[in-house]
Design an enzyme around this catalytic site. Sequence first.
Site, short mmCIF file in Angstrom:
data_model
loop_
_atom_site.label_atom_id
_atom_site.label_comp_id
_atom_site.label_asym_id
_atom_site.label_seq_id
_atom_site.Cartn_x
_atom_site.Cartn_y
_atom_site.Cartn_z
N TYR A 14 0.81 -1.22 0.00
CA TYR A 14 0.00 0.00 0.00
C TYR A 14 0.85 1.27 0.00
CZ TYR A 14 -3.77 -3.21 1.12
OH TYR A 14 -4.68 -4.23 1.09
N HIS A 19 -4.69 6.08 -0.84
CA HIS A 19 -5.29 5.86 0.48
C HIS A 19 -4.28 6.09 1.60
CE1 HIS A 19 -9.05 4.85 2.23
NE2 HIS A 19 -8.82 3.61 2.54
N TYR A 64 -5.43 -2.01 9.84
CA TYR A 64 -5.92 -1.53 8.55
C TYR A 64 -6.74 -0.27 8.77
CZ TYR A 64 -3.97 -5.41 6.10
OH TYR A 64 -3.07 -6.29 5.56
N ASN A 66 -9.72 0.72 8.25
CA ASN A 66 -11.05 0.69 8.85
C ASN A 66 -11.06 0.28 10.32
OD1 ASN A 66 -10.44 -1.97 8.39
ND2 ASN A 66 -12.36 -2.49 7.38
N ASN A 112 -13.57 5.51 5.84
CA ASN A 112 -13.76 4.46 6.83
C ASN A 112 -12.81 4.57 8.03
OD1 ASN A 112 -15.97 3.24 5.63
ND2 ASN A 112 -14.67 2.01 4.28
#
EC number: 3.1.1.29
Length: 190
Positions: A14, A19, A64, A66, A112
């Site tokens: 990532y 994000h 993560y 969320n 989120n």
Amino acid sequence: MKLIIGLGNPESRYNNTRHNIGFDLVDSLAAAFGSSFSSGKGKYLAAKITHRQETLMLIKPTTYMNLSGHAVVAAMNFHKVQKNDILVVCDDLNLPSGTMRLRAKGSAGGQNGLKHIIESLGSDEFARLRIGIRLGEMPPGSFSSFVLGKFSAEERVVMDRTLESCREAVLDFAKNGIEHAMNHYNKSAE
């Protein structure tokens, strides 16, 4: 002391994705002040910097996106920091790339990580810095694949310039508070 919480996903796949722009910001702040991240007392990494007699703990959740609220609560409890002394930094698909928005409080707006932090704190009354990642014309496909995608070379130029302004805004927040920072930094990158 202020907590500056950059949101992102922890795995290396990532890195440099839209994000993870929150991670990019706290990483760049740590580098600018010669600091590095180490394990915190919870599910997060922390780096300490000092700017104009203000101590800032830079936080990167190791959960993560969320589930970011767990790390935020753990860091707040360990460092004995109240909600008015935190700033959460995240991506915002609703804002054009090159734009930042500081807010003293508010809804998750579909993000989120913010949603879980609001649930975990039982309140939306904490400062946040949203960094726009939306392109003028959104490419076809799912929003998920877009936000988890890497920046193009052109986007990276815009985001690097935006991150410079965001670093200044974070330091302004730490020294002068959210209202002052909002008045000076809520604008598009030039």
